[in-house]
Structures are given as C-alpha cells and as structure tokens.
Motif scaffolding. Structure first.
Motif, PDB file in Angstrom:
ATOM      1  N   THR A  44      -3.154   3.113  -5.815  1.00 32.77           N
ATOM      2  CA  THR A  44      -2.895   1.793  -6.375  1.00 32.77           C
ATOM      3  C   THR A  44      -2.368   0.870  -5.294  1.00 32.77           C
ATOM      4  OG1 THR A  44      -2.407   2.765  -8.514  1.00 32.77           O
ATOM      5  CG2 THR A  44      -1.637   0.521  -8.158  1.00 32.77           C
ATOM      6  N   LEU A  45      -3.027  -0.260  -5.123  1.00 28.86           N
ATOM      7  CA  LEU A  45      -2.593  -1.304  -4.200  1.00 28.86           C
ATOM      8  C   LEU A  45      -1.962  -2.401  -5.046  1.00 28.86           C
ATOM      9  CD1 LEU A  45      -5.903  -1.470  -2.162  1.00 28.86           C
ATOM     10  CD2 LEU A  45      -3.777  -0.436  -1.416  1.00 28.86           C
ATOM     11  N   GLU A  46      -0.755  -2.794  -4.716  1.00 30.06           N
ATOM     12  CA  GLU A  46      -0.059  -3.817  -5.480  1.00 30.06           C
ATOM     13  C   GLU A  46       0.110  -5.077  -4.652  1.00 30.06           C
ATOM     14  OE1 GLU A  46       3.550  -1.976  -6.719  1.00 30.06           O
ATOM     15  OE2 GLU A  46       2.523  -0.565  -8.033  1.00 30.06           O
ATOM     16  N   SER A  47      -0.061  -6.219  -5.289  1.00 32.12           N
ATOM     17  CA  SER A  47       0.089  -7.505  -4.622  1.00 32.12           C
ATOM     18  C   SER A  47       1.542  -7.960  -4.667  1.00 32.12           C
ATOM     19  CB  SER A  47      -0.758  -8.563  -5.333  1.00 32.12           C
ATOM     20  OG  SER A  47      -2.081  -8.132  -5.434  1.00 32.12           O
ATOM     21  N   VAL A  61       0.875  -1.153   0.000  1.00 29.96           N
ATOM     22  CA  VAL A  61       0.000   0.000   0.000  1.00 29.96           C
ATOM     23  C   VAL A  61       0.921   1.214   0.000  1.00 29.96           C
ATOM     24  CG1 VAL A  61      -1.849   1.174   1.201  1.00 29.96           C
ATOM     25  CG2 VAL A  61      -1.690  -1.294   1.303  1.00 29.96           C
ATOM     26  N   LEU A  62       1.287   1.670  -1.180  1.00 28.87           N
ATOM     27  CA  LEU A  62       2.250   2.746  -1.321  1.00 28.87           C
ATOM     28  C   LEU A  62       1.525   4.077  -1.439  1.00 28.87           C
ATOM     29  CD1 LEU A  62       4.414   1.020  -4.034  1.00 28.87           C
ATOM     30  CD2 LEU A  62       4.668   0.900  -1.570  1.00 28.87           C
ATOM     31  N   THR A  77      -3.174  -8.684  -9.992  1.00 27.38           N
ATOM     32  CA  THR A  77      -1.879  -8.221  -9.493  1.00 27.38           C
ATOM     33  C   THR A  77      -1.967  -6.950  -8.661  1.00 27.38           C
ATOM     34  OG1 THR A  77      -1.521  -7.036 -11.553  1.00 27.38           O
ATOM     35  CG2 THR A  77      -0.570  -9.248 -11.383  1.00 27.38           C
ATOM     36  N   GLY A  78      -3.059  -6.267  -8.735  1.00 25.50           N
ATOM     37  CA  GLY A  78      -3.211  -5.043  -7.961  1.00 25.50           C
ATOM     38  C   GLY A  78      -4.595  -4.460  -8.150  1.00 25.50           C
TER      39      GLY A  78
END
Length: 125
Positions: free
Chosen positions: A109-112, A4-5, A84-85
C-alpha cells in the motif's frame, strides 16, 4: 510526498522448498518495482494509475511482465478513495484473493500525503 511503507509479514515454514522462497522473494521485488513505476506515474500525472494497462502505456511499453508477479499472474492496482493511496497486490501462487501459505495474497500500500518513503507490504497467513 508519497509514503512507501514496507512492512513484510511473511510466514515461512522451515520445510518450505527453496524454490518457493525464491518465488516469494521475486514477487516482493516485482511489487516494489511496480510501486516505483506507480510513484513516477503519480509524479508526472498528479494521480495514481487506475490499472496496469494505463501504467504500461505511460511508459510506452506493452511488456506485461513488468506488472506481473513471479508466478506470471497480473498484479492488481486499486486506487484509494479520492486518490489517497494505491494498493498493489498479487494473489499468490494461485492468483486468487485470500488463501494461505504460497497462495496467500501479497499487498503493498502506497499512501499519499506524508513525507517519508516507506511502503506497507502485508502477507496473508
């Protein structure tokens, strides 16, 4: 894990009215809260929610304000290729894609697949 950037690139004009700044800050807070709900959903279901209706149903609520920005417009969820996100976006004051100033989009943007917990939030010009 889920990354979670949060990197806020918000261009504030010095002459912008205080109420506009507050609305912008509230929208950022609402997007972050929706991101938290999406992360809980992903942990339970093993995938990202595909839309806000699915997200609300998972938490047994029909309160749309939980997935709206401070302008009262629905946030938009977009799942990345092969889960993927996830992107969560607000169209800004006008609710439309693109725009400048208060009408600029806000996108988180949430990335996995990473171990850190930093969401990316970008703001149009």
């Amino acid at each position: 894990g889920v990354a979670v950037l949060v990197s806020f690139t918000i261009h504030r004009q010095r002459e912008r009215p205080r109420e506009d700044v507050v609305t912008l800050e509230l929208t950022i807070a609402y997007i972050r809260k929706t991101a938290e709900l999406c992360q809980v959903f992903r942990k339970r279901a093993g995938r990202w929610p595909t839309n806000t209706f699915e997200l609300l149903a998972a938490f047994l609520t029909t309160d749309k304000s939980a997935v709206q920005d401070a302008w009262g417009k629905d946030l938009v969820l977009a799942v990345g290729y092969e889960q993927t996100g996830l992107s969560i976006s607000s169209g800004g004051r006008d609710g439309k894609a693109g725009g400048t100033g208060e009408d600029a989009d806000l996108v988180l943007t949430l990335e996995s697949g990473t171990n850190s917990m930093f969401p990316w939030l970008s703001r149009g010009q």
